[in-house]
Design an enzyme around this catalytic site. Structure first.
Site, mmCIF file in Angstrom:
data_model
loop_
_atom_site.group_PDB
_atom_site.id
_atom_site.type_symbol
_atom_site.label_atom_id
_atom_site.label_comp_id
_atom_site.label_asym_id
_atom_site.label_seq_id
_atom_site.Cartn_x
_atom_site.Cartn_y
_atom_site.Cartn_z
ATOM 1 C CE LYS A 1 -2.469 1.588 3.667
ATOM 2 N NZ LYS A 1 -2.170 3.018 3.574
ATOM 3 N NE ARG B 1 -5.587 11.488 -4.688
ATOM 4 C CZ ARG B 1 -6.533 12.303 -4.219
ATOM 5 N NH1 ARG B 1 -7.223 11.962 -3.139
ATOM 6 N NH2 ARG B 1 -6.799 13.453 -4.823
ATOM 7 C CE LYS B 2 -7.540 6.784 4.195
ATOM 8 N NZ LYS B 2 -6.088 6.513 4.024
ATOM 9 C CB ILE C 1 -18.162 15.784 -8.170
ATOM 10 C CG1 ILE C 1 -17.126 16.646 -8.894
ATOM 11 C CG2 ILE C 1 -18.914 16.605 -7.120
ATOM 12 C CD1 ILE C 1 -17.732 17.687 -9.823
ATOM 13 N N GLY C 2 -17.723 12.900 -9.300
ATOM 14 C CA GLY C 2 -17.247 11.934 -10.286
ATOM 15 C C GLY C 2 -16.277 12.504 -11.307
ATOM 16 C CB THR D 1 -13.181 16.350 -9.346
ATOM 17 O OG1 THR D 1 -13.906 17.519 -9.729
ATOM 18 C CG2 THR D 1 -11.860 16.742 -8.719
HETATM 19 P P1 5BU Z 1 0.289 2.444 10.579
HETATM 20 O O1 5BU Z 1 1.694 2.923 10.521
HETATM 21 O O2 5BU Z 1 0.181 0.903 10.635
HETATM 22 O O3 5BU Z 1 -0.520 3.119 11.638
HETATM 23 O O4 5BU Z 1 -0.293 2.876 9.156
HETATM 24 C C1 5BU Z 1 -1.610 2.627 8.765
HETATM 25 C C2 5BU Z 1 -1.816 2.996 7.322
HETATM 26 O O5 5BU Z 1 -3.159 2.728 6.971
HETATM 27 C C3 5BU Z 1 -1.582 4.450 6.995
HETATM 28 O O6 5BU Z 1 -1.069 4.516 5.669
HETATM 29 C C4 5BU Z 1 -2.945 5.086 7.041
HETATM 30 O O7 5BU Z 1 -3.086 6.167 6.141
HETATM 31 C C5 5BU Z 1 -3.813 3.939 6.600
HETATM 32 N N1 5BU Z 1 -5.170 3.957 7.192
HETATM 33 C C6 5BU Z 1 -5.403 3.840 8.541
HETATM 34 O O8 5BU Z 1 -4.476 3.761 9.337
HETATM 35 N N2 5BU Z 1 -6.681 3.818 9.014
HETATM 36 C C7 5BU Z 1 -7.758 3.906 8.210
HETATM 37 O O9 5BU Z 1 -8.892 3.831 8.666
HETATM 38 C C8 5BU Z 1 -7.496 4.028 6.813
HETATM 39 C C9 5BU Z 1 -6.208 4.034 6.337
HETATM 40 BR BR1 5BU Z 1 -8.897 4.119 5.678
#
Ligand code: 5BU
Length: 276
Positions: free
Chosen positions: A65, A97-98, A102-103, A105
């Site tokens: 990721k 990327r979350k 709008i669609g 964009t």
């Molecule tokens: P960590 O270092 O294990 O805390 O990283 C967690 C990753 O997962 C980090 O890249 C966050 O942006 C991502 N994340 C998260 O922690 N919680 C969420 O609910 C979501 C994404 Br959606």
């Protein structure tokens, strides 16, 4: 105790046939082949360093990721090398990327700009906040390429507003969109409540906020163990960031820690199957 969700009693391999989306199928195939439900989040600010982490953890993961907007040295050469490694080491690339606009964009943010996410990332995710147009906008770009999308149904951070009715409506939105492009959810629980694999309906649930050492950080992050996430919550993929790339002790320590999480996650999965 409530009965386990039926999906959690099925081996990953038996769920492949329930998916038509190529990315969903590939994720499940890799999980089965490499015996791993571990995704590593490489949240370092140097793309060169990220590639080093990927080389160390690649053998232990089904997915890498990224947050491509945190790399100081982002370049097309980086994504080329990441894609090459994803083939060599057999994992899927998930750009976290979350999207949340709008669609029209999001279709531009996904296809264009500096990052051209759709050209290299197998999987990405979106907040359902804007309504179903966000799925349509992303699908116009990603679906012809065989990409997959996860909706954010819940978050791991304290005080998240993605709870209750919001989470339920996220599932309904995915269901209405169909599973050609939306393949699952980022969530803390089995949010696909009444989905029945017997009727051919299968969703992938991926959970961040996983750690074996810490319980959280000072900025709201909350951690659960792989066992809690895979057995109690019924998630399919555990996502670990700092718990792996942040471990002290150099290259070998990062490799060893990824393998430790892989073993923990897989043991939990085998235990959940044995509950039948
Ligand atoms: P960590 O270092 O294990 O805390 O990283 C967690 C990753 O997962 C980090 O890249 C966050 O942006 C991502 N994340 C998260 O922690 N919680 C969420 O609910 C979501 C994404 Br959606």
């Amino acid at each position: 105790m409530t009965a386990p969700h039926p999906t959690t009693l099925l081996p990953y391999a038996e769920r492949i046939k329930l998916h038509s989306n190529p990315t969903a199928r590939r994720i499940l195939e890799i999980m089965d082949r490499k015996k791993t439900n571990l995704a590593v989040s490489v949240d370092v600010t140097s793309a060169a360093e990220a590639l080093e982490v990927v080389k160390r953890v690649g053998a232990s993961v089904c997915m890498v990721k990224t947050h491509c907007d945190i790399f100081e040295d982002f370049s097309p050469a980086f994504t080329e090398e990441l894609v090459r490694l994803s083939k060599e080491l057999d994992f899927v690339i998930f750009e976290d990327r979350k999207f949340a606009d709008i669609g029209n964009t999001v279709s531009l943010q996904y296809s264009s700009g500096v990052h051209k996410i759709a050209s290299w990332s197998d999987l990405t995710n979106a907040h359902p906040v804007p309504g179903p147009g966000i799925i349509k906008g992303l699908a116009t770009v990603g679906q012809p390429l065989g990409r997959g999308l996860l909706l954010l149904a819940e978050m791991s951070s304290a005080g998240s507003l993605a709870v209750g009715g919001y989470t339920e409506q996220t599932f309904d939105m995915a269901r209405k969109a169909g599973r050609d492009f939306v393949i699952g959810f980022i969530a803390q629980n089995r949010v696909d409540k009444d989905a029945s694999p017997e009727k051919g309906e299968d969703w992938l649930i991926m959970s961040p906020g996983v750690g074996l050492a810490a319980k959280g950080d000072s900025l709201g992050q909350q951690y659960r163990t792989p066992r809690e996430v895979v057995i109690e919550a019924g998630a399919d993929v555990i996502i670990v960031g700092r718990g792996i790339y942040g471990v002290q002790g150099g290259e070998q320590a990062v490799k060893d820690e990824a393998e430790r999480y892989r073993v923990e996650g897989w043991k939990a999965y085998e235990e959940r199957l044995a509950r039948k």
